[in-house]
Design a protein around this motif. Structure first.
Motif, short mmCIF file in Angstrom:
data_model
loop_
_atom_site.label_atom_id
_atom_site.label_comp_id
_atom_site.label_asym_id
_atom_site.label_seq_id
_atom_site.Cartn_x
_atom_site.Cartn_y
_atom_site.Cartn_z
N GLU A 194 0.94 -1.23 -0.09
CA GLU A 194 0.02 -0.04 -0.11
C GLU A 194 1.00 1.35 -0.20
OE1 GLU A 194 -3.32 2.20 2.74
OE2 GLU A 194 -2.94 0.21 3.20
N ASP A 195 1.79 1.25 0.76
CA ASP A 195 2.89 2.42 0.84
C ASP A 195 3.48 2.44 -0.57
OD1 ASP A 195 2.20 2.81 3.59
OD2 ASP A 195 3.98 1.61 4.20
N ALA A 196 4.04 1.30 -1.17
CA ALA A 196 4.47 1.61 -2.62
C ALA A 196 3.43 2.21 -3.70
CB ALA A 196 5.14 0.19 -2.68
N LEU A 197 2.45 1.61 -3.47
CA LEU A 197 1.45 2.18 -4.47
C LEU A 197 1.03 3.60 -4.28
CD1 LEU A 197 -1.21 -0.83 -4.40
CD2 LEU A 197 0.06 -0.06 -6.45
N LEU A 198 0.82 4.08 -2.99
CA LEU A 198 0.80 5.57 -2.68
C LEU A 198 1.95 6.41 -3.16
CD1 LEU A 198 -0.88 5.76 0.87
CD2 LEU A 198 -1.85 6.33 -1.26
N ALA A 199 3.17 5.92 -3.07
CA ALA A 199 4.03 6.67 -3.42
C ALA A 199 4.36 6.62 -4.90
CB ALA A 199 5.60 6.16 -2.91
N GLU A 200 3.99 5.57 -5.77
CA GLU A 200 4.07 5.56 -7.20
C GLU A 200 2.87 6.62 -7.80
OE1 GLU A 200 6.00 4.31 -10.74
OE2 GLU A 200 6.71 4.86 -8.61
N LEU A 201 1.80 6.48 -7.19
CA LEU A 201 0.74 7.46 -7.29
C LEU A 201 1.00 8.60 -7.42
CD1 LEU A 201 -2.52 5.51 -5.84
CD2 LEU A 201 -2.03 5.74 -8.27
N HIS A 202 1.76 9.12 -6.42
CA HIS A 202 2.22 10.51 -6.17
C HIS A 202 3.22 10.91 -7.18
CE1 HIS A 202 3.18 14.32 -4.17
NE2 HIS A 202 4.35 14.04 -4.20
N ARG A 203 4.07 10.04 -7.51
CA ARG A 203 5.21 10.18 -8.51
C ARG A 203 4.69 10.46 -9.80
NH1 ARG A 203 8.48 8.14 -12.24
NH2 ARG A 203 7.24 6.18 -12.20
N VAL A 204 3.65 9.72 -10.34
CA VAL A 204 2.89 9.68 -11.65
C VAL A 204 1.77 10.83 -12.05
CG1 VAL A 204 4.15 7.52 -12.25
CG2 VAL A 204 1.57 7.74 -11.70
N ARG A 205 1.57 11.38 -10.82
CA ARG A 205 0.28 12.22 -10.83
C ARG A 205 0.32 13.07 -11.98
NH1 ARG A 205 -2.91 15.17 -5.75
NH2 ARG A 205 -3.28 12.91 -5.43
N SER A 206 1.29 13.81 -12.22
CA SER A 206 1.13 14.78 -13.18
C SER A 206 1.05 14.11 -14.61
CB SER A 206 2.47 15.49 -13.54
OG SER A 206 3.67 14.65 -13.74
#
Length: 380
Positions: A253-265
């Motif tokens: 879950e932490d990894a998914l949240l971090a990656e979602l934040h990274r690719v948001r743009s």
């Protein structure tokens, strides 16, 4: 586990059909277009609430009929349950167990377990990633029916988050704060589904490798591996604190949240969700090369067969031996692969086989025979 009785009304080409089965082998013989595959498709629907041939329920209803009904009497460890499913186009389907209604159709999952091998399975090797994700999720739900709810929750969140991304993209300057909330929902449900898939792949991999070695002993060894949309951000290792090899949902879950934040743009620019189990794949390899694009026709069939047989063996060793359904597959296999498949099938508690001609079925699988022709099915 075995199916004792199947009845369908207005399902596919069948206005009505009624079959009594027994443990062991049952063979449905009929020329193409006579409806034999429709009958085993009905059983598959009882087991998975889906079809191996179409993505929606509408084609399952006989043309001109308002609904289709499937009834199956299933015996498991001496106890018999009657499952009834009513399929209605454009409306919610309904389900009953022993004549009593249940709140949700998915409450019937787990009563009947099947592993089905069909000509369409070649797409597991040569098709797009969606075919392989579907294979994993159907096996996951067969193994543990509660994951039907996990999948449903994830798909609802994915749909709503996708709609929000599209609306933000269209509005340009819209408030994107709500995305944080949906990121959390997607990561939570996605991590649960991802952890279950990873556990499943770890458990089934040796069975797939062994099955492939049996059906194609002259070929290179087969390997499967899970490929996540997290890419290099995938958190290795992700085993739980008990050290038992189960994957830790909190870490994922932490990894998914971090990656979602990274690719948001990127997501805002494209209006689509770029991270999550809906973008993952199951990598299939023969030796050091990917099966897709490099495997021969025979090797592709062997790999597809090994995936199904691996799933069957996994369920069997875990104490939930499923009904094995072989839909018109012997005509597609050479003599050696027929022999290997027949060897596995002969040991199953119940095997349901469809064939255009009886000669396609190996002698080792002699059993009950049904003739299917002109909208009728008759035991011979």
């Amino acid at each position: 586990m075995y199916v004792r009785h199947l009845q369908v009304t207005d399902f596919r080409s069948w206005e009505h059909a009624d079959l009594a089965f027994e443990p062991g082998v049952s063979v449905l013989v009929g020329r193409n277009g006579q409806g034999k595959t429709n009958l085993v498709e009905a059983l598959g629907y009882v087991a998975t609430l889906g079809s191996h041939r179409v993505a929606t329920d509408a084609p399952l209803i006989r043309h001109g009929a308002p609904r289709a009904v499937v009834r199956a009497a299933v015996v498991n460890e001496g106890r018999e349950l009657l499952v009834e499913l009513e399929i209605t186009a454009g409306k919610a389907n309904r389900a009953r167990i022993n004549r009593g209604p249940v709140p949700r159709p998915r409450d019937v999952l787990g009563i009947l377990r099947t592993v089905l091998f069909a000509p369409e399975d070649l797409a597991l090797v040569r098709g797009d990633p969606g075919e392989r994700r579907r294979f994993l999720d159907e096996l996951l739900t067969t193994r543990a029916p509660r994951y039907a709810g996990v999948r449903g929750d994830y798909e609802r969140v994915l749909k709503q988050r996708g709609a929000l991304l599209k609306s933000v993209r269209a509005a340009r300057n819209a408030d994107i704060g709500t995305l944080d909330v949906w990121d959390g929902h997607l990561a939570r449900h996605g991590a649960e589904l991802l952890a279950a898939r990873l556990d499943l792949v770890a458990d089934i991999a040796p069975h797939v490798a062994a099955a492939y070695a049996e059906v194609a002993p002259e070929s290179r060894p087969a390997r499967i591996a899970y490929r996540s949309s997290l890419g290099e951000a995938f958190p290795y290792p992700v085993a739980g604190p008990d050290g038992g090899g189960r994957h830790d949902r909190d870490v994922l879950e932490d990894a998914l949240l971090a990656e979602l934040h990274r690719v948001r743009s990127q997501e805002l620019e494209r209006g689509v969700c770029l991270v999550g189990p809906h973008r993952d794949d199951l990598d299939l390899a023969l030796g050091d090369l990917p099966a897709k694009g490099y495997a021969s026709h025979g090797e592709s069939w062997s790999f597809a067969l090994a995936l199904r047989l691996g799933g069957y063996e996994l369920l069997r060793v875990e104490g939930a031996e499923p009904v094995l359904v072989l839909d018109d597959v012997f005509a597609e296999l050479d003599r050696g692969r027929r022999r290997q498949l027949a060897k596995v099938a002969a040991g199953a508690e119940q095997v349901l086989i469809t064939a255009a001609v009886a000669e396609d079925v190996p002698e080792e699988l002699d059993g009950l025979r049904f003739d299917v022709r002109h909208g009728e099915v008759r035991r011979v």
